[in-house]
Write an enzyme that holds these catalytic residues in place. Structure first.
Site, PDB file in Angstrom:
ATOM      1  N   GLU A  34       0.830  -1.203   0.000  1.00  0.00           N
ATOM      2  CA  GLU A  34       0.000   0.000   0.000  1.00  0.00           C
ATOM      3  C   GLU A  34       0.867   1.258   0.000  1.00  0.00           C
ATOM      4  O   GLU A  34       0.567   2.229  -0.681  1.00  0.00           O
ATOM      5  CB  GLU A  34      -0.910   0.004   1.229  1.00  0.00           C
ATOM      6  CG  GLU A  34      -2.130  -0.856   1.016  1.00  0.00           C
ATOM      7  CD  GLU A  34      -2.782  -1.245   2.320  1.00  0.00           C
ATOM      8  OE1 GLU A  34      -3.917  -0.842   2.527  1.00  0.00           O
ATOM      9  OE2 GLU A  34      -2.125  -1.922   3.121  1.00  0.00           O
ATOM     10  N   LYS A 114      14.581 -10.001  -0.983  1.00  0.00           N
ATOM     11  CA  LYS A 114      14.374  -8.704  -0.324  1.00  0.00           C
ATOM     12  C   LYS A 114      13.978  -9.020   1.114  1.00  0.00           C
ATOM     13  O   LYS A 114      12.921  -9.588   1.365  1.00  0.00           O
ATOM     14  CB  LYS A 114      13.290  -7.894  -1.017  1.00  0.00           C
ATOM     15  CG  LYS A 114      13.177  -6.506  -0.405  1.00  0.00           C
ATOM     16  CD  LYS A 114      12.250  -5.621  -1.194  1.00  0.00           C
ATOM     17  CE  LYS A 114      12.274  -4.202  -0.657  1.00  0.00           C
ATOM     18  NZ  LYS A 114      11.975  -4.076   0.758  1.00  0.00           N
ATOM     19  N   LYS A 279      19.319  -6.482  -9.111  1.00  0.00           N
ATOM     20  CA  LYS A 279      20.321  -5.402  -9.171  1.00  0.00           C
ATOM     21  C   LYS A 279      21.185  -5.551 -10.409  1.00  0.00           C
ATOM     22  O   LYS A 279      21.553  -6.679 -10.767  1.00  0.00           O
ATOM     23  CB  LYS A 279      21.246  -5.488  -7.939  1.00  0.00           C
ATOM     24  CG  LYS A 279      20.536  -5.337  -6.626  1.00  0.00           C
ATOM     25  CD  LYS A 279      21.492  -5.543  -5.459  1.00  0.00           C
ATOM     26  CE  LYS A 279      20.752  -5.339  -4.157  1.00  0.00           C
ATOM     27  NZ  LYS A 279      21.596  -5.608  -2.996  1.00  0.00           N
ATOM     28  N   LYS A 303       8.231  -7.491  -6.001  1.00  0.00           N
ATOM     29  CA  LYS A 303       7.563  -7.911  -4.767  1.00  0.00           C
ATOM     30  C   LYS A 303       6.632  -9.105  -4.980  1.00  0.00           C
ATOM     31  O   LYS A 303       6.015  -9.255  -6.039  1.00  0.00           O
ATOM     32  CB  LYS A 303       6.730  -6.741  -4.224  1.00  0.00           C
ATOM     33  CG  LYS A 303       7.545  -5.538  -3.779  1.00  0.00           C
ATOM     34  CD  LYS A 303       7.839  -5.626  -2.292  1.00  0.00           C
ATOM     35  CE  LYS A 303       8.363  -4.337  -1.731  1.00  0.00           C
ATOM     36  NZ  LYS A 303       7.330  -3.422  -1.304  1.00  0.00           N
TER      37      LYS A 303
HETATM   38  S1  IVH Z   1      20.055  -2.933  -1.734  1.00  0.00           S
HETATM   39  C1  IVH Z   1      19.542   0.448  -3.892  1.00  0.00           C
HETATM   40  N1  IVH Z   1      19.313  -5.385  -1.195  1.00  0.00           N
HETATM   41  O1  IVH Z   1      14.954  -2.631   0.996  1.00  0.00           O
HETATM   42  C2  IVH Z   1      19.462   0.605  -2.432  1.00  0.00           C
HETATM   43  N2  IVH Z   1      18.147  -3.629  -0.120  1.00  0.00           N
HETATM   44  O2  IVH Z   1      13.663   0.184  -0.217  1.00  0.00           O
HETATM   45  C3  IVH Z   1      20.396  -0.315  -1.684  1.00  0.00           C
HETATM   46  N3  IVH Z   1      16.412  -4.402   1.435  1.00  0.00           N
HETATM   47  O3  IVH Z   1      15.446  -0.336   3.241  1.00  0.00           O
HETATM   48  C4  IVH Z   1      19.677  -1.384  -0.982  1.00  0.00           C
HETATM   49  N4  IVH Z   1      16.735  -6.549   1.157  1.00  0.00           N
HETATM   50  O4  IVH Z   1      17.118  -2.113   3.586  1.00  0.00           O
HETATM   51  C5  IVH Z   1      19.079  -4.086  -0.959  1.00  0.00           C
HETATM   52  N5  IVH Z   1      18.837  -7.634  -0.786  1.00  0.00           N
HETATM   53  C6  IVH Z   1      18.604  -6.334  -0.552  1.00  0.00           C
HETATM   54  C7  IVH Z   1      17.614  -5.895   0.348  1.00  0.00           C
HETATM   55  C8  IVH Z   1      17.398  -4.532   0.527  1.00  0.00           C
HETATM   56  C9  IVH Z   1      16.036  -5.629   1.790  1.00  0.00           C
HETATM   57  C10 IVH Z   1      15.800  -3.171   1.960  1.00  0.00           C
HETATM   58  C11 IVH Z   1      16.745  -2.048   2.262  1.00  0.00           C
HETATM   59  C12 IVH Z   1      15.956  -0.807   2.040  1.00  0.00           C
HETATM   60  C13 IVH Z   1      14.786  -1.263   1.213  1.00  0.00           C
HETATM   61  C14 IVH Z   1      14.776  -0.556  -0.112  1.00  0.00           C
END
Ligand code: IVH
Length: 576
Positions: A34, A114, A279, A303
């Site tokens: 949301e 994630k 990425k 997601k």
């Molecule tokens: S990379 C590009 N990798 O997701 C920004 N973030 O909105 C660098 N998160 O609060 C973050 N798992 O803490 C990255 N495998 C992952 C992740 C991850 C969770 C979280 C991160 C951030 C949010 C992004």
């Protein structure tokens, strides 16, 4: 104020409120889905009206009340976020965009789970853990070093004999709540954040938290890595925890396979995950893509569909079933879960209301996993206000006004009106004409309700005395349709087998399987009618409760007259 302007102002207020609850109060009230949808809508609207973009907009800055932090630290470089997608087509578009931009045929993507927790940044100076900071507003975070050093798995020192160490290394990753079978959404981020911010962790807290590193910056350039994946592998040499579910792909088909695989594994993992992060592996390409709206363009979150939503209970109504059981049903402010609009959820019974402590006007979490019916899983008690109303246990049937009573173990509230209760009778007729029973498809639920409310049928036998003229009195039934239904009713009399007939009577606890067992044992309906509890219990699969229900059913004079009339010459049901 114009429409767009009003909407922009409304969404900003909402997002700021959510941010406040999430970052300051540690009490998220909306799901990530949301939140992301609201941000997306705001970005879209602001793109239509760039003149309305102000530095205060949540798209320009991530709002947080720094004053609430006990001890804040500036991030060396801002901790930013990335966009989210929910559909495979969006992944293809993302890939196309990147390939067109760089004029290349394939891009190497590094895919990771994630993790649903809280982001932290940890600085190592000359191999020693110097400090740990939460993401905060992206620019300034809270110093959580004292708690981070208690998370087993996070090395306090990365000195080793195998490889050189950088003099200044900043790693970033997610602190998460180590999952057990009971944890569920909302609680994850909330609890991880809450636990991490505690001034003193106790022994059990320490066992609760885990950490996986997902990126790093070697600030003093002793090493140079071209690729994200290689950097993460190198960090493993320092014993920094890295998720084992990290893989590189070039084809979106392989990415969706990874996504599906992670989705399947989701409940078995020790961390909570709400999707995957895709990425771009090359640091050079990442740099070229850069940032817009405080969001990195080189990564996206793909997601998982969200099966849980928050809504409020507008009212509670009561449904009376075929056997008289009164079921409370919550009427909800409409929500959409995985494509289905949900406006009500069964509360099962009054014990369930007590167990979950549900009241009218409460804010609740509704979940619908797979195709199962929606269920209220939690009341957000902190959202409760003075408008909440206690749910009453009715002492009279809400349909026929007969007294209500509890069943023997007090699990079900029952209307004592039996077939004089129009709700019970309506449900019985629906059951009686259904496919596994007498099978009259033309008699649909709406028509049945109208026939009963117009007093055209008041017992099961009346169904067989229906004529075309009775049916055409009902709105929406023309002569052609009436004729078809009457034909179906006649046909139904000709070929009904014994199990279907027994099942059609709607005896409590006698489903189609028990009906088959009873037919095999008794061979004809008259033997079943005169049977007793002792004999009934000889049948494998028939317990005392069902035996009693069957016996009581045929002891009831009204029931007996109905059954005998159905098989008499007058009606003429032919059972084989
Ligand atoms: S990379 C590009 N990798 O997701 C920004 N973030 O909105 C660098 N998160 O609060 C973050 N798992 O803490 C990255 N495998 C992952 C992740 C991850 C969770 C979280 C991160 C951030 C949010 C992004």
């Amino acid at each position: 104020m114009g429409k767009i302007k009003r909407r922009i102002s409304g969404i900003r207020k909402l997002i700021n409120y959510w941010n406040y609850l999430y970052y300051v109060k540690n009490k998220p009230i909306v799901s990530d889905y949301e939140y992301d949808q609201a941000i997306k809508e705001l970005i879209l609207l602001e793109n239509c009206r760039p003149d309305l973009i102000t530095p205060e907009s949540p798209t320009q800055r991530i709002n947080v009340n720094i004053k609430n932090f006990r001890n804040s630290i500036n991030h060396i470089s801002p901790m930013l976020s990335f966009n989210s997608i929910y559909k495979y087509n969006d992944l293809i578009s993302f890939d196309n965009k990147i390939r067109n931009m760089f004029k290349i045929n394939r891009v190497i993507y590094c895919c990771e789970p994630k993790i649903d927790g809280v982001a932290v940044s940890i600085l190592y100076k000359n191999g020693k853990l110097k400090y740990a900071v939460t993401r905060g507003n992206g620019y300034i975070g809270e110093n959580v070093t004292n708690n981070i050093i208690n998370i087993s798995g996070i090395p306090l020192s990365i000195e080793n004999n195998i490889t050189k160490i950088p003099s200044l290394l900043e790693i970033r990753g997610e602190v998460f709540l180590i999952r057990n079978s009971k944890s569920n959404f909302l609680n994850e981020r909330n609890n991880a954040a809450g636990t991490l911010r505690k001034s003193n962790l106790n022994v059990s807290d320490k066992k609760l938290l885990g950490f996986y590193c997902y990126s790093a910056d070697i600030i003093s350039k002793e090493f140079f890595f071209d690729y994200h994946y290689n950097l993460l592998q190198h960090l493993k040499l320092y014993k920094i925890p890295i998720s084992k579910y990290i893989s590189c792909f070039t084809d979106t088909k392989d990415i969706i396979e990874f996504y599906n695989d992670m989705y399947k594994k989701k409940s078995l993992l020790n961390f909570s995950t709400d999707g995957i992060v895709v990425k771009i592996n090359s640091f050079a390409m990442q740099k070229k893509l850069g940032i817009t709206n405080k969001i990195h363009k080189w990564a996206i979150a793909y997601k998982f569909p969200s099966y849980e939503k928050i809504t409020t209970i507008k009212n509670v109504v009561y449904q009376v079933g075929r056997t008289g059981v009164i079921t409370p049903v919550a009427k909800l402010n409409a929500i959409n879960i995985a494509g289905a609009t949900i406006t009500s959820a069964s509360l099962h019974n009054f014990n369930e209301i007590e167990r979950l402590d549900i009241m009218i006007n409460d804010t609740v979490i509704v979940s619908r996993i797979g195709d199962v019916i929606p269920k209220i899983t939690k009341v957000l008690l902190y959202k409760r206000n003075k408008n909440t109303i206690r749910i009453k246990i009715p002492n009279k049937c809400p349909v026929c006004n007969s007294a209500t009573k509890y069943n023997f173990n007090k699990t079900k509230l029952i209307c004592t009106g039996k077939l004089s209760c129009s709700a019970q009778f309506t449900e019985l007729v629906k059951h009686f004409v259904s496919k596994d029973a007498i099978n009259i498809p033309g008699l649909g639920n709406k028509l049945i309700s109208k026939l009963i409310s117009n007093n055209i049928i008041s017992n099961l036998i009346d169904i067989f005395y229906l004529q075309e003229v009775d049916l055409i009195k009902i709105n929406g039934i023309n002569y052609k349709l009436a004729k078809k239904i009457i034909y179906e009713i006649k046909q139904s009399k000709k070929n009904i087998n014994l199990p279907n007939f027994i099942y059609s009577l709607g005896i409590n606890g006698v489903g189609i399987v028990t009906s088959i067992l009873l037919s095999k044992f008794y061979k004809n309906i008259n033997s079943l009618i005169i049977s007793d509890i002792k004999i009934l219990m000889k049948i494998k699969g028939v317990g005392l409760k069902t035996a009693r229900n069957i016996y009581d059913f045929f002891q009831d004079k009204t029931n007996l007259v109905i059954v005998k009339t159905l098989i008499s010459k007058k009606v003429g049901l032919k059972i084989f």
